[in-house]
Design a protein around this motif. Structure first.
Motif, PDB file in Angstrom:
ATOM      1  N   SER A  20       2.368   7.672   0.839  1.00  0.00           N
ATOM      2  CA  SER A  20       1.688   7.240  -0.376  1.00  0.00           C
ATOM      3  C   SER A  20       2.483   6.119  -1.045  1.00  0.00           C
ATOM      4  O   SER A  20       3.655   5.918  -0.745  1.00  0.00           O
ATOM      5  N   HIS A  21       1.827   5.394  -1.939  1.00  0.00           N
ATOM      6  CA  HIS A  21       2.535   4.390  -2.726  1.00  0.00           C
ATOM      7  C   HIS A  21       3.492   5.088  -3.681  1.00  0.00           C
ATOM      8  O   HIS A  21       3.082   5.940  -4.479  1.00  0.00           O
ATOM      9  N   ALA A  22       4.752   4.703  -3.606  1.00  0.00           N
ATOM     10  CA  ALA A  22       5.794   5.331  -4.426  1.00  0.00           C
ATOM     11  C   ALA A  22       5.604   4.972  -5.907  1.00  0.00           C
ATOM     12  O   ALA A  22       4.995   3.958  -6.228  1.00  0.00           O
ATOM     13  N   LEU A  61       7.162   7.403   2.147  1.00  0.00           N
ATOM     14  CA  LEU A  61       6.671   6.696   0.958  1.00  0.00           C
ATOM     15  C   LEU A  61       6.670   5.211   1.273  1.00  0.00           C
ATOM     16  O   LEU A  61       7.553   4.723   2.000  1.00  0.00           O
ATOM     17  N   GLU A  62       5.691   4.507   0.740  1.00  0.00           N
ATOM     18  CA  GLU A  62       5.698   3.045   0.774  1.00  0.00           C
ATOM     19  C   GLU A  62       6.234   2.588  -0.581  1.00  0.00           C
ATOM     20  O   GLU A  62       5.587   2.766  -1.619  1.00  0.00           O
ATOM     21  N   ILE A  63       7.461   2.038  -0.552  1.00  0.00           N
ATOM     22  CA  ILE A  63       8.199   1.773  -1.784  1.00  0.00           C
ATOM     23  C   ILE A  63       8.219   0.273  -2.056  1.00  0.00           C
ATOM     24  O   ILE A  63       8.598  -0.528  -1.186  1.00  0.00           O
ATOM     25  N   GLY A  87       9.177  -0.338   3.237  1.00  0.00           N
ATOM     26  CA  GLY A  87       9.459  -1.273   2.143  1.00  0.00           C
ATOM     27  C   GLY A  87       8.385  -2.346   2.087  1.00  0.00           C
ATOM     28  O   GLY A  87       8.060  -2.945   3.113  1.00  0.00           O
ATOM     29  N   SER A  88       7.820  -2.569   0.905  1.00  0.00           N
ATOM     30  CA  SER A  88       6.729  -3.542   0.752  1.00  0.00           C
ATOM     31  C   SER A  88       6.869  -4.326  -0.549  1.00  0.00           C
ATOM     32  O   SER A  88       7.493  -3.866  -1.495  1.00  0.00           O
ATOM     33  N   VAL A  89       6.248  -5.494  -0.554  1.00  0.00           N
ATOM     34  CA  VAL A  89       6.102  -6.263  -1.792  1.00  0.00           C
ATOM     35  C   VAL A  89       4.618  -6.417  -2.082  1.00  0.00           C
ATOM     36  O   VAL A  89       3.874  -6.942  -1.246  1.00  0.00           O
ATOM     37  N   HIS A  90       4.186  -5.910  -3.230  1.00  0.00           N
ATOM     38  CA  HIS A  90       2.805  -6.097  -3.703  1.00  0.00           C
ATOM     39  C   HIS A  90       2.766  -6.904  -4.999  1.00  0.00           C
ATOM     40  O   HIS A  90       1.702  -7.319  -5.418  1.00  0.00           O
ATOM     41  N   LEU A  91       3.915  -7.038  -5.668  1.00  0.00           N
ATOM     42  CA  LEU A  91       3.928  -7.530  -7.050  1.00  0.00           C
ATOM     43  C   LEU A  91       4.886  -8.703  -7.209  1.00  0.00           C
ATOM     44  O   LEU A  91       6.000  -8.677  -6.680  1.00  0.00           O
ATOM     45  N   ILE A 102      -0.348  -9.203  -6.075  1.00  0.00           N
ATOM     46  CA  ILE A 102      -0.852 -10.279  -5.200  1.00  0.00           C
ATOM     47  C   ILE A 102      -1.646  -9.698  -4.025  1.00  0.00           C
ATOM     48  O   ILE A 102      -2.244 -10.440  -3.259  1.00  0.00           O
ATOM     49  N   ASP A 103      -1.669  -8.362  -3.915  1.00  0.00           N
ATOM     50  CA  ASP A 103      -2.407  -7.708  -2.826  1.00  0.00           C
ATOM     51  C   ASP A 103      -3.794  -7.304  -3.344  1.00  0.00           C
ATOM     52  O   ASP A 103      -4.143  -6.132  -3.402  1.00  0.00           O
ATOM     53  N   THR A 104      -4.564  -8.316  -3.744  1.00  0.00           N
ATOM     54  CA  THR A 104      -5.882  -8.106  -4.332  1.00  0.00           C
ATOM     55  C   THR A 104      -6.921  -8.772  -3.439  1.00  0.00           C
ATOM     56  O   THR A 104      -6.594  -9.304  -2.381  1.00  0.00           O
ATOM     57  N   GLY A 145       6.685  -3.143   5.542  1.00  0.00           N
ATOM     58  CA  GLY A 145       5.241  -2.960   5.399  1.00  0.00           C
ATOM     59  C   GLY A 145       4.503  -4.290   5.357  1.00  0.00           C
ATOM     60  O   GLY A 145       4.994  -5.256   4.747  1.00  0.00           O
ATOM     61  N   HIS A 146       3.346  -4.356   6.021  1.00  0.00           N
ATOM     62  CA  HIS A 146       2.469  -5.559   6.063  1.00  0.00           C
ATOM     63  C   HIS A 146       3.257  -6.838   5.768  1.00  0.00           C
ATOM     64  O   HIS A 146       3.095  -7.475   4.722  1.00  0.00           O
ATOM     65  N   ALA A 147       4.066  -7.243   6.771  1.00  0.00           N
ATOM     66  CA  ALA A 147       5.143  -8.220   6.578  1.00  0.00           C
ATOM     67  C   ALA A 147       4.702  -9.550   5.972  1.00  0.00           C
ATOM     68  O   ALA A 147       5.483 -10.181   5.261  1.00  0.00           O
ATOM     69  N   SER A 219      -2.162   2.313  10.163  1.00  0.00           N
ATOM     70  CA  SER A 219      -3.507   1.974   9.687  1.00  0.00           C
ATOM     71  C   SER A 219      -3.519   1.559   8.218  1.00  0.00           C
ATOM     72  O   SER A 219      -4.467   0.925   7.779  1.00  0.00           O
ATOM     73  N   ASP A 220      -2.481   1.952   7.450  1.00  0.00           N
ATOM     74  CA  ASP A 220      -2.498   1.701   5.994  1.00  0.00           C
ATOM     75  C   ASP A 220      -3.813   2.197   5.410  1.00  0.00           C
ATOM     76  O   ASP A 220      -4.356   1.625   4.467  1.00  0.00           O
ATOM     77  N   SER A 221      -4.327   3.270   5.985  1.00  0.00           N
ATOM     78  CA  SER A 221      -5.658   3.730   5.609  1.00  0.00           C
ATOM     79  C   SER A 221      -5.619   4.471   4.282  1.00  0.00           C
ATOM     80  O   SER A 221      -4.754   5.299   4.049  1.00  0.00           O
TER      81      SER A 221
END
Ligand SMILES: [Zn+2]
Length: 261
Positions: A20-22, A61-63, A87-91, A102-104, A145-147, A219-221
């Motif tokens: 899940s998203h941390a 966790l996806e952090i 580890g991911s960057v969404h923001l 930015i993941d919109t 995560g989703h590089a 899958s990032d489902s």
């Protein structure tokens, strides 16, 4: 979560991880609250036991790498009894200090780029990869995560941007750092069915192979029925790029498993 596990059993998975998203230091509609993490982990533990004869389950966790204080290497995330961390960057921070997702959708990204992020796409993309490089340098996680997720929205605003030399140099340096740090990269299939793309984009698979970066197909489902979506296509694309194996968690260890098409 039990619906995801039931679907994984139905689809013939022999191991399956939930990530899940941390929590972030503020509430969002897409992340756990820190107060929910105990319950989250307890439920995965319950499922591990209840389904132990049918499937191996793992707690992840996806952090987000938000900043120097909140990221996968933070003491809090390191203290959690997780089987793996993504580890991911969404923001990104706007010049005014606002935090922008930015993941919109591409349309929302274009609006945010103009209204909040200063309007300079090249600068925003550069800041995105700078942040990812800081995340990779800092460590504390197993899988990137989703590089290159921003490539999708950036290409919507500026088609062909990913073929520009500065972009190629940037992503090359990023993958080289990932390789030096010994991290895995996920092949994220979330947008394969709808848009025919993986993250990282398949044009980078040969680079991953050349750099010896192990890959794991995810899958990032966000829906149980999509947990296997795009997996076969990803394995075929990896195989066409020369990959012979992918990583999987079995008996608590990451092992390489031959790609069987
Ligand atoms: Zn993500």
């Amino acid at each position: 979560m039990e619906e995801f596990v039931k679907q994984a059993v139905l689809e013939g998975f022999d191991s399956y991880g939930i990530s899940s998203h941390a929590p972030l230091p503020f509430s969002t509609r897409w992340t756990l609250e820190q107060s929910e993490v105990g319950e989250y982990l307890a439920e995965i533990d319950r499922l591990k036991t209840a389904y132990r004869n049918r499937i191996e389950l793992y707690a992840g966790l996806e952090i987000d790498y938000l900043d120097d204080n909140h990221n996968p290497a933070s003491a809090y995330f390191q203290s959690l009894p997780l089987d793996y961390r993504i580890g991911s960057v969404h923001l990104l921070h706007s010049p005014q200090g606002d935090i922008i997702d930015i993941d919109t959708s591409p349309e929302t990204f274009r609006t945010n780029l103009e209204q909040s992020l200063g309007g300079d796409l090249k600068q925003v993309v550069s800041r995105y990869y700078d942040k990812l490089m800081r995340m990779v340098s800092r460590g504390g996680f197993d899988i990137v995560g989703h590089a290159d997720k921003l490539s999708f929205n950036a290409s919507f605003v500026s088609p062909g941007i990913t073929r520009e030399s500065w972009y190629r140099d940037t992503i090359q340096a990023y993958f080289e750092l990932i390789a030096r740090k010994g991290l895995m990269v996920e092949i994220n299939t979330k947008k394969y069915l709808s848009h025919g793309v993986f993250f990282p984009q398949r044009e980078h698979f040969a680079t991953l192979l050349r750099l010896g970066i192990p890959v794991v197909v995810n899958s990032d489902s966000h829906r149980p029925e999509a947990i296997n979506s795009g997996r076969q296509a990803a394995l075929e694309a990896l195989s066409a790029s020369g990959f012979r194996e992918v990583m999987e968690l079995h008996d608590g260890q990451w092992i390489s498993v031959p790609i069987e098409l």
